[in-house]
Write an enzyme that holds these catalytic residues in place. Structure first.
Site: not given
Ligand code: IPE
Ligand code: IPE
Ligand code: MG
Length: 252
Positions: A21, A26, A38, A66, A132
């Site tokens: 996350d 970032w 990403h 997700s 792994l």
């Molecule tokens: C969780 O991160 C899902 C993934 C890392 C793929 P999210 O950014 O979607 O979660 P929330 O919205 O902060 O709970």
């Molecule tokens: C995690 O980073 C990647 C995915 C959930 C696909 P985010 O895209 O949720 O990044 P933040 O949490 O908004 O910083």
């Molecule tokens: Mg996130």
């Protein structure tokens, strides 16, 4: 300091799950679009896989997308899927050389055809590797998984292959996406959020949780090793009493 020296090879987590996350934040910090985060996150995955291979962790599960992430803006979802296809293409040969087996969990039917195709090829190529196992959770949510497992079992009951009384934990575990994979010993979430966001809810019943403020694109081997060292300082009790007290009570 070589962090690896501080890792006890006899007490490694067999399975580490990761909630990657913080990519968006970032990128934002750098005045860039979310997708830039990403893209940079792929390097973090690469480093984590290398770290796991180096110390001998047997299973890694990455939460990559997700069920709820489908509700993000169309452009972000589309670019994420393209990025996935691209990453599978560039990373699979090296994963294969390093003896890594690739698996995927989640509602894979929901993924674009190109994604399913690339994933299928990568999984087939790496199927016999055993150093792994890397599992990517895609279009995954724990509640979806549980409902899906219940549907599979209910179908067997409806077809009179089993009686409701015969449903036990083992049968349920085998109906989950993660059948054949041990439960995670350690779960790492980056970006400072202290939540699980619908990830592996059944499987983490006794998992040790580790949260770090580091945003996923900055996550490197050293962060992984720090998490392992932290894990090794903990005593897992599984509802029992501390092992030292058990020994004492046996002696008295
Ligand atoms: C969780 O991160 C899902 C993934 C890392 C793929 P999210 O950014 O979607 O979660 P929330 O919205 O902060 O709970
Ligand atoms: C995690 O980073 C990647 C995915 C959930 C696909 P985010 O895209 O949720 O990044 P933040 O949490 O908004 O910083
Ligand atoms: Mg996130």
């Amino acid at each position: 300091m070589d962090l690896k020296q501080h890792i006890d090879k006899e007490n490694l987590p067999q399975h580490v799950a990761l909630i990657m996350d913080g990519n968006g934040r970032w990128a934002k910090q750098r005045g860039q679009e979310r997708i830039f985060g990403h893209e940079q996150g792929i390097e973090a995955v690469r480093d984590t896989v290398k770290a796991a291979v180096e110390i001998g962790v047997k299973y890694l599960t990455f939460f990559a997308f997700s069920t709820e992430n489908w509700c993000r803006p169309h452009k972000e979802v589309e670019t994420l899927m393209d990025l996935l296809v691209q990453a599978i293409g560039t990373e699979t040969p090296e994963l294969n050389e390093n003896g890594v087996k690739l698996q995927a969990i989640g509602d894979l039917e929901a993924l674009p055809a190109k994604c399913r195709e690339k994933l299928g090829e990568a999984m087939e190529l790496t199927a016999d590797n055993d150093k792994l196992t890397v599992t990517i959770a895609l279009s995954y949510s724990a509640r979806w998984e549980v409902v899906h497992a219940v549907q599979k079992i209910a179908q067997k009951v409806a077809e009179r292959h089993i009686l409701p009384d015969e449903i036990d934990e083992e049968m349920f575990v085998n109906a989950l996406e993660t059948a054949n994979t041990p439960d995670p010993d350690l779960l790492i979430r980056t970006s400072g959020e202290l939540r699980l966001s619908n990830f592996l809810l059944w499987q983490i019943a006794y998992t040790e949780l580790y949260f770090t403020p580091v945003y996923w694109p900055d996550f490197r081997k050293r962060h992984f090793f720090h998490a392992i060292i932290d894990y090794q300082r903990r005593e897992r009790r599984f509802g029992k009493i501390p092992t030292t007290e058990t020994l004492l009570s046996k002696n008295t």
